[in-house]
Design a protein around this motif. Structure first.
Motif, PDB file in Angstrom:
ATOM      1  N   VAL A 142      71.642   7.266  21.035  1.00 53.66           N
ATOM      2  CA  VAL A 142      70.270   6.937  21.445  1.00 53.66           C
ATOM      3  C   VAL A 142      69.260   7.620  20.531  1.00 53.66           C
ATOM      4  O   VAL A 142      69.571   8.573  19.825  1.00 53.66           O
ATOM      5  CB  VAL A 142      69.998   7.360  22.911  1.00 53.66           C
ATOM      6  CG1 VAL A 142      70.831   6.561  23.879  1.00 53.66           C
ATOM      7  CG2 VAL A 142      70.234   8.864  23.083  1.00 53.66           C
ATOM      8  N   THR A 143      68.045   7.099  20.570  1.00 55.48           N
ATOM      9  CA  THR A 143      66.890   7.758  19.980  1.00 55.48           C
ATOM     10  C   THR A 143      66.063   8.349  21.116  1.00 55.48           C
ATOM     11  O   THR A 143      65.834   7.680  22.128  1.00 55.48           O
ATOM     12  CB  THR A 143      66.034   6.767  19.170  1.00 55.48           C
ATOM     13  OG1 THR A 143      66.804   6.269  18.078  1.00 55.48           O
ATOM     14  CG2 THR A 143      64.775   7.429  18.635  1.00 55.48           C
ATOM     15  N   VAL A 144      65.626   9.590  20.954  1.00 56.07           N
ATOM     16  CA  VAL A 144      64.882  10.281  22.010  1.00 56.07           C
ATOM     17  C   VAL A 144      63.594  10.854  21.427  1.00 56.07           C
ATOM     18  O   VAL A 144      63.619  11.583  20.426  1.00 56.07           O
ATOM     19  CB  VAL A 144      65.714  11.415  22.641  1.00 56.07           C
ATOM     20  CG1 VAL A 144      64.910  12.123  23.728  1.00 56.07           C
ATOM     21  CG2 VAL A 144      67.017  10.870  23.215  1.00 56.07           C
ATOM     22  N   ASP A 145      62.465  10.509  22.058  1.00 59.96           N
ATOM     23  CA  ASP A 145      61.154  11.048  21.678  1.00 59.96           C
ATOM     24  C   ASP A 145      60.567  11.819  22.848  1.00 59.96           C
ATOM     25  O   ASP A 145      60.768  11.461  24.017  1.00 59.96           O
ATOM     26  CB  ASP A 145      60.174   9.931  21.314  1.00 59.96           C
ATOM     27  CG  ASP A 145      60.475   9.306  19.967  1.00 59.96           C
ATOM     28  OD1 ASP A 145      61.534   9.630  19.386  1.00 59.96           O
ATOM     29  OD2 ASP A 145      59.666   8.483  19.498  1.00 59.96           O
ATOM     30  N   LEU A 146      59.819  12.843  22.515  1.00 65.95           N
ATOM     31  CA  LEU A 146      59.037  13.587  23.499  1.00 65.95           C
ATOM     32  C   LEU A 146      57.579  13.217  23.300  1.00 65.95           C
ATOM     33  O   LEU A 146      57.058  13.271  22.181  1.00 65.95           O
ATOM     34  CB  LEU A 146      59.244  15.089  23.322  1.00 65.95           C
ATOM     35  CG  LEU A 146      58.561  16.013  24.342  1.00 65.95           C
ATOM     36  CD1 LEU A 146      59.103  15.763  25.741  1.00 65.95           C
ATOM     37  CD2 LEU A 146      58.756  17.473  23.947  1.00 65.95           C
ATOM     38  N   PHE A 147      56.912  12.818  24.397  1.00 72.18           N
ATOM     39  CA  PHE A 147      55.527  12.332  24.313  1.00 72.18           C
ATOM     40  C   PHE A 147      54.656  13.085  25.306  1.00 72.18           C
ATOM     41  O   PHE A 147      55.049  13.331  26.452  1.00 72.18           O
ATOM     42  CB  PHE A 147      55.483  10.830  24.621  1.00 72.18           C
ATOM     43  CG  PHE A 147      54.093  10.247  24.650  1.00 72.18           C
ATOM     44  CD1 PHE A 147      53.491   9.812  23.487  1.00 72.18           C
ATOM     45  CD2 PHE A 147      53.390  10.142  25.843  1.00 72.18           C
ATOM     46  CE1 PHE A 147      52.218   9.289  23.504  1.00 72.18           C
ATOM     47  CE2 PHE A 147      52.116   9.618  25.865  1.00 72.18           C
ATOM     48  CZ  PHE A 147      51.524   9.188  24.698  1.00 72.18           C
ATOM     49  N   GLY A 148      53.458  13.468  24.880  1.00 77.73           N
ATOM     50  CA  GLY A 148      52.495  14.112  25.763  1.00 77.73           C
ATOM     51  C   GLY A 148      51.100  13.604  25.478  1.00 77.73           C
ATOM     52  O   GLY A 148      50.736  13.351  24.318  1.00 77.73           O
ATOM     53  N   GLY A 149      50.300  13.437  26.552  1.00 70.17           N
ATOM     54  CA  GLY A 149      48.948  12.911  26.373  1.00 70.17           C
ATOM     55  C   GLY A 149      47.940  13.576  27.287  1.00 70.17           C
ATOM     56  O   GLY A 149      48.285  14.120  28.342  1.00 70.17           O
ATOM     57  N   ILE A 150      46.668  13.532  26.862  1.00 68.38           N
ATOM     58  CA  ILE A 150      45.554  14.027  27.663  1.00 68.38           C
ATOM     59  C   ILE A 150      44.489  12.940  27.690  1.00 68.38           C
ATOM     60  O   ILE A 150      44.261  12.251  26.687  1.00 68.38           O
ATOM     61  CB  ILE A 150      44.995  15.357  27.085  1.00 68.38           C
ATOM     62  CG1 ILE A 150      43.863  15.876  27.961  1.00 68.38           C
ATOM     63  CG2 ILE A 150      44.570  15.205  25.633  1.00 68.38           C
ATOM     64  CD1 ILE A 150      43.406  17.276  27.583  1.00 68.38           C
ATOM     65  N   TYR A 151      43.827  12.762  28.863  1.00 66.61           N
ATOM     66  CA  TYR A 151      42.934  11.630  29.078  1.00 66.61           C
ATOM     67  C   TYR A 151      41.667  12.112  29.771  1.00 66.61           C
ATOM     68  O   TYR A 151      41.728  12.906  30.718  1.00 66.61           O
ATOM     69  CB  TYR A 151      43.637  10.552  29.925  1.00 66.61           C
ATOM     70  CG  TYR A 151      44.997  10.223  29.381  1.00 66.61           C
ATOM     71  CD1 TYR A 151      45.178   9.227  28.447  1.00 66.61           C
ATOM     72  CD2 TYR A 151      46.116  10.956  29.794  1.00 66.61           C
ATOM     73  CE1 TYR A 151      46.431   8.952  27.928  1.00 66.61           C
ATOM     74  CE2 TYR A 151      47.369  10.693  29.274  1.00 66.61           C
ATOM     75  CZ  TYR A 151      47.529   9.695  28.335  1.00 66.61           C
ATOM     76  OH  TYR A 151      48.762   9.444  27.817  1.00 66.61           O
ATOM     77  N   TYR A 152      40.535  11.612  29.300  1.00 72.18           N
ATOM     78  CA  TYR A 152      39.238  12.043  29.831  1.00 72.18           C
ATOM     79  C   TYR A 152      38.389  10.817  30.147  1.00 72.18           C
ATOM     80  O   TYR A 152      38.136   9.973  29.279  1.00 72.18           O
ATOM     81  CB  TYR A 152      38.520  12.932  28.821  1.00 72.18           C
ATOM     82  CG  TYR A 152      37.149  13.379  29.257  1.00 72.18           C
ATOM     83  CD1 TYR A 152      36.992  14.448  30.133  1.00 72.18           C
ATOM     84  CD2 TYR A 152      35.997  12.727  28.805  1.00 72.18           C
ATOM     85  CE1 TYR A 152      35.734  14.861  30.544  1.00 72.18           C
ATOM     86  CE2 TYR A 152      34.737  13.132  29.209  1.00 72.18           C
ATOM     87  CZ  TYR A 152      34.612  14.204  30.075  1.00 72.18           C
ATOM     88  OH  TYR A 152      33.362  14.605  30.489  1.00 72.18           O
ATOM     89  N   THR A 153      37.961  10.704  31.403  1.00 70.20           N
ATOM     90  CA  THR A 153      37.118   9.595  31.848  1.00 70.20           C
ATOM     91  C   THR A 153      35.653   9.993  31.737  1.00 70.20           C
ATOM     92  O   THR A 153      35.219  10.960  32.372  1.00 70.20           O
ATOM     93  CB  THR A 153      37.445   9.214  33.303  1.00 70.20           C
ATOM     94  OG1 THR A 153      38.820   8.811  33.381  1.00 70.20           O
ATOM     95  CG2 THR A 153      36.564   8.074  33.773  1.00 70.20           C
ATOM     96  N   SER A 154      34.877   9.242  30.938  1.00 71.40           N
ATOM     97  CA  SER A 154      33.474   9.586  30.709  1.00 71.40           C
ATOM     98  C   SER A 154      32.503   8.690  31.475  1.00 71.40           C
ATOM     99  O   SER A 154      31.285   8.749  31.261  1.00 71.40           O
ATOM    100  CB  SER A 154      33.149   9.510  29.206  1.00 71.40           C
ATOM    101  OG  SER A 154      33.346   8.197  28.708  1.00 71.40           O
ATOM    102  N   LEU A 155      33.022   7.871  32.383  1.00 72.94           N
ATOM    103  CA  LEU A 155      32.169   6.984  33.183  1.00 72.94           C
ATOM    104  C   LEU A 155      31.209   7.809  34.041  1.00 72.94           C
ATOM    105  O   LEU A 155      31.606   8.799  34.657  1.00 72.94           O
ATOM    106  CB  LEU A 155      33.048   6.110  34.075  1.00 72.94           C
ATOM    107  CG  LEU A 155      32.380   4.953  34.800  1.00 72.94           C
ATOM    108  CD1 LEU A 155      31.883   3.909  33.804  1.00 72.94           C
ATOM    109  CD2 LEU A 155      33.362   4.313  35.779  1.00 72.94           C
TER     110      LEU A 155
END
Length: 293
Positions: A134-147
């Motif tokens: 298999v191929t394995v990736d580690l992913f992380g994200g940050i999200y900001y709502t400006s509404l």
């Protein structure tokens, strides 16, 4: 006669050493072949299956420009041209720092959301005797709502931020078929009520089946574990579509019940239902650029 015997003995010894040397070279070559790893490429055509991140990423010094577009709901009727009069979109950039590490940023019109993420390749699928399945990736994200919320002055940056961490596990089963499973942990700094969980677990599955050299059918399904979102009705995200490659571009045309295009929105806040006609037609268009020769 004595001289002749000495000469013959010399050539026999030389021949023996030559054969031994040749045998050692053959053994070394055999060992070298066993140690050589051939990495599997092209598990997916783009960095996204549809909404979900794929194990693909830009190579070192490569930049991917991406436009993600979702029209309105199909059941909006003929007056709104079955959703085509309304639209949301996301513009994003992904850049390869190394062949294993990439970063990305984006901005969505839906809830005016800014996002940033990082993706690191832990394992690569290989062929041959030293096989990694298999191929394995580690992913992380940050999200900001400006509404803007004029009635919520307390809604500061702390409450507007959410995060996610995912493990992307994919296998290219054949030249035509690729599958991926993605367990994800979402964290919302603010949830509507105390009945809702700040941490939400989701298991996503996705796949790709090649029809031709440049065209494939893609599908994905995101399952939110029960008992986590309780104060409002959500549905599991289900999407299907077609990928078309044209040189440096990849076009993805699809139908989905998710209007949001980043993880906290389409994983944990999908309010559309396929059975009720809450279906959004959309597309992703990506273009790759090499910033260095």
């Amino acid at each position: 006669m004595r001289t002749l015997l000495i000469v013959i003995s010399f050539f026999l010894i030389q021949s023996s050493f030559s054969q031994d040397t040749l045998l050692l070279h053959m053994l070394d070559d055999s060992m070298s072949m066993q140690k050589t790893k051939t990495y599997v490429t092209g598990t997916f055509k783009g960095v996204y299956i549809i909404n979900t991140q794929s194990v693909e990423a830009p190579a070192k010094n490569a930049l991917i420009f991406l436009i993600m577009h979702r029209f309105g709901k199909v059941n909006d009727g003929a007056y709104n041209l079955f959703g085509l009069d309304n639209a949301t979109m996301r513009i994003g950039f992904d850049y390869g720092i190394t062949n294993n590490l990439s970063v990305g940023v984006g901005r969505s019109t839906f809830e005016k959301t800014f996002d940033g993420h990082i993706k690191y390749k832990l394992l690569k699928q290989t062929d041959g005797s030293n096989q990694m399945p298999v191929t394995v990736d580690l992913f992380g994200g940050i999200y900001y709502t400006s509404l803007k919320y004029s009635d919520k002055p307390y809604f500061n940056s702390r409450y507007r931020t959410s995060y996610d961490a995912s493990l992307l596990i994919a296998r290219k089963i054949s030249t035509a078929l690729s599958l991926q499973i993605t367990p994800t942990l979402l964290h919302y700094n603010l949830v509507p009520t105390t009945a809702d969980k700040n941490n939400v677990f989701v298991i996503s599955t996705g796949g790709r089946f090649k029809l031709t050299k440049r065209m494939s059918v893609n599908a994905e399904y995101d399952y939110v574990l029960p008992g986590q979102v309780n104060s409002y009705t959500t549905y599991n995200s289900l999407s299907a579509g077609i990928d078309i490659e044209t040189g440096g571009h990849v076009f993805q045309l699809h139908l989905t019940n998710s209007q949001g295009m980043v993880e906290p929105l389409f994983l944990g806040k999908t309010t559309g239902s396929w059975t009720k006609g809450n279906i959004y037609f959309g597309f992703n268009v990506s273009r790759a650029f090499n910033l260095k020769h």
